[in-house]
Design an enzyme around this catalytic site. Sequence first.
Site, PDB file in Angstrom:
ATOM      1  N   ASN A 157       0.849  -1.193   0.000  1.00 39.01           N
ATOM      2  CA  ASN A 157       0.000   0.000   0.000  1.00 39.01           C
ATOM      3  C   ASN A 157       0.877   1.233   0.000  1.00 39.01           C
ATOM      4  O   ASN A 157       1.998   1.213   0.522  1.00 39.01           O
ATOM      5  CB  ASN A 157      -0.909  -0.012   1.241  1.00 39.01           C
ATOM      6  CG  ASN A 157      -1.643   1.302   1.440  1.00 39.01           C
ATOM      7  OD1 ASN A 157      -1.274   2.122   2.278  1.00 39.01           O
ATOM      8  ND2 ASN A 157      -2.673   1.521   0.652  1.00 39.01           N
ATOM      9  N   GLU A 208      -1.545   0.840  -5.033  1.00 38.30           N
ATOM     10  CA  GLU A 208      -1.660   2.145  -5.704  1.00 38.30           C
ATOM     11  C   GLU A 208      -0.653   2.325  -6.832  1.00 38.30           C
ATOM     12  O   GLU A 208      -0.885   3.125  -7.753  1.00 38.30           O
ATOM     13  CB  GLU A 208      -1.505   3.275  -4.690  1.00 38.30           C
ATOM     14  CG  GLU A 208      -2.688   3.497  -3.772  1.00 38.30           C
ATOM     15  CD  GLU A 208      -2.749   2.528  -2.605  1.00 38.30           C
ATOM     16  OE1 GLU A 208      -3.721   2.581  -1.831  1.00 38.30           O
ATOM     17  OE2 GLU A 208      -1.812   1.694  -2.470  1.00 38.30           O
ATOM     18  N   ASP A 261      -4.769  21.797   9.578  1.00 35.19           N
ATOM     19  CA  ASP A 261      -5.356  20.894   8.585  1.00 35.19           C
ATOM     20  C   ASP A 261      -6.049  21.669   7.463  1.00 35.19           C
ATOM     21  O   ASP A 261      -5.909  22.885   7.353  1.00 35.19           O
ATOM     22  CB  ASP A 261      -6.309  19.918   9.279  1.00 35.19           C
ATOM     23  CG  ASP A 261      -6.170  18.508   8.735  1.00 35.19           C
ATOM     24  OD1 ASP A 261      -6.114  18.353   7.499  1.00 35.19           O
ATOM     25  OD2 ASP A 261      -6.107  17.555   9.521  1.00 35.19           O
TER      26      ASP A 261
END
Length: 427
Positions: free
Chosen positions: A138, A201, A249
């Site tokens: 991953n 991916e 964020d």
Amino acid sequence: MENFLNIIKDEYGILTIEEEVSTEFEAARILREHPKKTVILKNVKGYDIPIISGICNTREKIAKSLGCTVDEITKRIIKATENPQKTTKYKKINNSEYSTKKADLGKIPILTHYKRDGGAYITAGVVFAKDPETGIQNASIHRMLVIGKDKLAIRIVPRNLYTYFQRSEKLNKDLKIAIAIGMNPSTLLSTTTSVPIDCDEMEVANVFNDGNLELLDLENSGLKVPQADIIFEGKILAGKRAKEGPFVDLTDTYDVVRDEPVIKLDHMHIKNNAMYHAILPAGFEHKLLQGLPQEPRIFQAVKNTVPTVQNVLLTEGGCCWLHAAIAIKKQTQGDGKNVILAALAAHPSLKHAVVVDEDVDIFDPQDLEYAIATRVKGDDDIIIIPKARGSSLDPVALPDGTTTKIGVDATKLLGKEEEFERVSFSE
């Protein structure tokens, strides 16, 4: 990444800063002043490695890396994620191309972005790991706080890497990882796509690279990573946690401090003429890389409800996370409302959704506002859904995560289309 920089240099330009710049606040301030520029900071105080930022901070640059137009990005991602292509090209790290040393984060110009930050943060690091049970690899981007010369605290949310680490901890084993920083934008984008846990991916990245993706076979970790300017090898330590945060964020507000897993780094591989890729927290590069890959998920869900969906956009003003605009070819009077419900269900963090007709350019905020101004009757066309689960990033969400969601049906009334005809479009 070098080939891509040559392409965008001619079309979009690259801003190169020659003056000495500090990694503490000063570099981030310069990046904020040039939100949609690709910026290279050549003279970083105390470091030999330059900083680059903004390789994915506009949809135009992302489209260029994918070989498509801006309005084709969503369909390009859908095609790649539905038809992943196995990688077949591998090679070992070449000592004439990379220098390999004991890991030392003090040699890398990692930025401290804002005054209340928990410290210096790696923001463009892609973490590679293998599932302890299946061996499937991953790749995913994570923010990582520097807590030592060779240690990082990593924020992990419940997705693939989280699952791998949980499985590894149950076996009382550390999880081997690699961290790659500074890669081709299309490969970087592939690591943010939503694919099943049994999909790698890099198979999506291989589609973006027309089947020509070559991976580096790392001897210490056994992982296979794409060409990148900086590569670390190490492990996430079982049973270890450290404070992570505060960190700014997507919404340009601080996330909370948490106890998060700890990474111990062993080796680092630095490419000749390497640059350190820094993504500015709450900048356009951050927003697009996190939000844009959610658009295909919304598109597919809406398509199952209204097959004539044209395109989907998570708007930059909505942090590429909280606001969506959806264009459809309306066929029945209830289509707009059904699209709203499908979109809100597909992306649970979505807070406000606007549905428009195909004559409205969802990439143009002025055109969206026009549709709302001329095609919305509040008591008929606005849906309010209180007490729905929303985004943890939403500053007004309640402590339990619930918020109020709103859908706006800004489509024309069927049977009265001539009343909404845009004369300047037809004459």
